[in-house]
Design a protein around this motif. Structure first.
Motif, short mmCIF file in Angstrom:
data_model
loop_
_atom_site.label_atom_id
_atom_site.label_comp_id
_atom_site.label_asym_id
_atom_site.label_seq_id
_atom_site.Cartn_x
_atom_site.Cartn_y
_atom_site.Cartn_z
N ARG A 77 32.73 24.22 54.00
CA ARG A 77 31.48 24.00 53.28
C ARG A 77 31.64 23.93 51.77
NH1 ARG A 77 27.38 21.37 55.47
NH2 ARG A 77 27.10 22.00 57.64
N LEU A 78 32.83 24.16 51.26
CA LEU A 78 33.09 24.05 49.82
C LEU A 78 34.23 23.08 49.59
CD1 LEU A 78 31.37 26.69 49.83
CD2 LEU A 78 32.83 27.52 47.99
N THR A 79 34.17 22.38 48.48
CA THR A 79 35.22 21.44 48.11
C THR A 79 35.34 21.41 46.59
OG1 THR A 79 36.04 19.17 48.45
CG2 THR A 79 33.69 19.43 48.01
N GLY A 80 36.31 20.65 46.07
CA GLY A 80 36.44 20.47 44.63
C GLY A 80 36.61 21.78 43.89
N PRO A 81 36.10 21.86 42.65
CA PRO A 81 36.25 23.09 41.86
C PRO A 81 35.55 24.29 42.50
CG PRO A 81 34.78 21.52 40.77
CD PRO A 81 35.44 20.78 41.88
N ALA A 82 34.50 24.07 43.28
CA ALA A 82 33.83 25.19 43.95
C ALA A 82 34.77 25.91 44.90
CB ALA A 82 32.59 24.69 44.70
N ARG A 83 35.54 25.15 45.65
CA ARG A 83 36.48 25.76 46.59
C ARG A 83 37.59 26.51 45.84
NH1 ARG A 83 39.45 21.89 50.76
NH2 ARG A 83 37.35 21.77 51.66
N LYS A 84 38.13 25.89 44.80
CA LYS A 84 39.21 26.55 44.03
C LYS A 84 38.74 27.88 43.46
CE LYS A 84 40.85 22.02 42.46
NZ LYS A 84 40.96 21.14 41.26
N ILE A 85 37.55 27.86 42.86
CA ILE A 85 37.04 29.07 42.23
C ILE A 85 36.73 30.14 43.27
CG2 ILE A 85 35.09 30.02 40.94
CD1 ILE A 85 35.02 27.41 39.34
N ARG A 86 36.04 29.76 44.36
CA ARG A 86 35.64 30.78 45.33
C ARG A 86 36.86 31.40 46.03
NH1 ARG A 86 31.00 33.13 44.75
NH2 ARG A 86 29.91 33.68 46.64
N ARG A 87 37.84 30.60 46.34
CA ARG A 87 39.04 31.15 46.98
C ARG A 87 39.72 32.16 46.05
NH1 ARG A 87 41.14 28.79 51.70
NH2 ARG A 87 43.15 29.71 51.15
N THR A 88 39.76 31.86 44.76
CA THR A 88 40.36 32.79 43.80
C THR A 88 39.54 34.06 43.70
OG1 THR A 88 41.30 30.97 42.52
CG2 THR A 88 41.10 33.10 41.42
N GLU A 89 38.21 33.93 43.65
CA GLU A 89 37.35 35.11 43.58
C GLU A 89 37.56 36.03 44.78
OE1 GLU A 89 33.55 33.56 40.92
OE2 GLU A 89 33.45 33.43 43.11
N LEU A 90 37.74 35.44 45.96
CA LEU A 90 37.96 36.24 47.17
C LEU A 90 39.34 36.90 47.15
CD1 LEU A 90 36.34 33.82 49.77
CD2 LEU A 90 35.40 36.00 48.95
N LEU A 91 40.32 36.21 46.58
CA LEU A 91 41.65 36.80 46.43
C LEU A 91 41.58 38.02 45.50
CD1 LEU A 91 44.77 36.85 46.62
CD2 LEU A 91 44.80 35.21 44.73
N VAL A 92 40.91 37.87 44.38
CA VAL A 92 40.75 38.97 43.43
C VAL A 92 39.99 40.12 44.09
CG1 VAL A 92 39.62 39.65 41.27
CG2 VAL A 92 40.91 37.51 41.38
N ALA A 93 38.95 39.81 44.85
CA ALA A 93 38.18 40.84 45.55
C ALA A 93 39.06 41.62 46.51
CB ALA A 93 37.01 40.20 46.30
N GLU A 94 39.95 40.92 47.20
CA GLU A 94 40.86 41.59 48.13
C GLU A 94 41.85 42.49 47.39
OE1 GLU A 94 43.91 40.36 51.77
OE2 GLU A 94 42.95 38.82 50.56
N GLU A 95 42.37 42.01 46.28
CA GLU A 95 43.35 42.78 45.50
C GLU A 95 42.71 44.02 44.88
OE1 GLU A 95 46.68 42.44 44.95
OE2 GLU A 95 46.66 40.90 46.52
N LEU A 96 41.48 43.89 44.39
CA LEU A 96 40.82 44.98 43.69
C LEU A 96 39.92 45.82 44.59
CD1 LEU A 96 39.81 43.16 40.36
CD2 LEU A 96 41.88 44.51 40.83
N ASP A 97 39.76 45.37 45.83
CA ASP A 97 38.91 46.06 46.79
C ASP A 97 37.47 46.18 46.29
OD1 ASP A 97 38.36 47.27 49.23
OD2 ASP A 97 38.79 49.29 48.46
N THR A 98 36.96 45.11 45.71
CA THR A 98 35.58 45.06 45.25
C THR A 98 35.12 43.61 45.15
OG1 THR A 98 34.03 45.59 43.45
CG2 THR A 98 36.29 45.11 42.83
N THR A 99 33.85 43.37 45.42
CA THR A 99 33.29 42.02 45.26
C THR A 99 32.55 41.88 43.94
OG1 THR A 99 31.29 42.68 46.45
CG2 THR A 99 33.06 41.68 47.75
N GLU A 100 32.84 42.77 43.01
CA GLU A 100 32.17 42.77 41.71
C GLU A 100 32.33 41.44 40.98
OE1 GLU A 100 32.50 45.12 37.39
OE2 GLU A 100 33.66 45.81 39.14
#
Length: 336
Positions: A77-100
């Motif tokens: 459901r995401l493509t282009g810059p939206a997909r790149k950004i959201r995948r990175t945000e989820l990676l950071v959330a996993e590393e930091l254990d927060t969805t902040e």
């Protein structure tokens, strides 16, 4: 002439008249004029309720991905810059254990602008409801081909108190504009490239006077100032270079003959200090992205950005307006 001869001649004349009348009665009618039918007005590619259904599906994918911290869940459901950004945000959330640091993306809308394009890709722009204590998002949806689903291509955080130009009603639709279209103050792709140059060079850019000051431009200038001040003690320097991504412009025409443009940019931030110095990540997000790196005297942070601009018609006597920007760090590296 004898009477018998005159009667014979009269009968022959009458026969000719009758024959002539008979031919006239059997002749085909002349065709009536058939003017060309008026051109059919282009129709919006989706009905408002269909846009709502698409955004519901996008919202469901976003919620599921955030709940499970599952990056692959956004790919359909995401493509282009939206997909790149959201995948990175989820990676950071996993590393930091927060969805902040996962961007809030409401999919309930205040208004929608629907393309009338007859070919693909087709786009839809939508202004989201306002997240708490934040500004609305301008969402750009795209259908790349006839059988593909609509996907969220980009989102932009609108600046506070920004006013979007008027679009045609969703039931009427708005003409879709090509990246190299003329008739505006500049072409859409040239406008994104010009703004990227201003972000990179500031007042030294050839386009510095074209764009008024905006919150993001001021933020980048402040970051450069603070970073260079911090690095100065170690004989260091910070630079940040923005670039427009070729072929990454989506645009719809406004009712006043202008155009709203959403374009993708990348940015590379380099930090360099003297030999022997060590440059550590400067934020929790950077620490998550640099989790596998050995700290040295150099560091590079890459960003994915999306910008929304309004371009007036070339005869309007107006200047372009930056409507909003989304800017997210997506990777960290140590230059070799």
């Amino acid at each position: 002439m004898t009477r018998s001869a005159l009667r014979a001649r009269t009968r022959a004349g009458a026969a000719v008249v009758v024959l002539s009348l008979g031919l006239t009665a059997c002749a085909p009618e002349l065709p009536a004029p058939d003017p060309e039918a008026p051109p059919v007005a282009a129709r919006p590619v989706l009905a408002p309720e269909q846009v709502e259904a698409v955004l519901d599906d996008v919202g469901t994918a976003l919620e599921e991905a955030a709940a499970e911290l599952e990056r692959d869940a956004v790919d359909d459901r995401l493509t282009g810059p939206a997909r790149k950004i959201r995948r990175t945000e989820l990676l950071v959330a996993e590393e930091l254990d927060t969805t902040e640091y996962v961007t809030q993306l409401p999919t309930e809308t205040k208004s929608v602008m629907i393309s009338t394009a007859e070919s693909w890709p087709r786009i839809v722009l939508a202004v989201s409801e306002q997240p708490e204590l934040q500004t609305e998002r301008l969402l750009a949806l795209e259908q790349p081909s006839a059988r593909a689903p609509y996907q969220l291509w980009a989102w932009v955080r609108l600046f506070p108190n920004v006013e979007l130009p008027a679009f045609a009603a969703p039931t009427t639709g708005s003409p879709q504009v090509a990246a190299d279209a003329e008739g505006y103050l500049m072409t859409p792709d040239a406008a994104v490239a010009a703004y990227a140059d201003v972000l990179s060079k500031g007042s030294k850019s050839d386009h510095a006077e074209l764009f008024a000051e905006d919150p993001f431009r001021q933020q980048i200038a402040q970051i450069k100032k603070l970073q260079n001040k911090a690095l100065d003690a170690a004989d260091g320097k910070q630079t940040m270079t923005f670039s427009a991504v070729p072929g990454s412009v989506r645009a719809l025409e406004t009712v006043d003959g202008g155009v709203v443009v959403v374009g993708e940019m990348t940015a590379l931030e380099d930090r360099v200090a003297e030999k022997g110095a060590k440059i550590a990540p400067g934020s929790r997000i950077e620490k998550a992205l640099a989790r596998n790196l050995t700290v040295k005297n150099e560091m590079s942070i890459s960003y994915t950005s999306a910008v929304a601009l309004y371009l007036p018609a070339d005869d309007a006597g107006e200047t372009p307006v930056v409507l909003g920007v989304e800017h997210v760090a997506t990777s960290a590296d140590i230059p070799s």
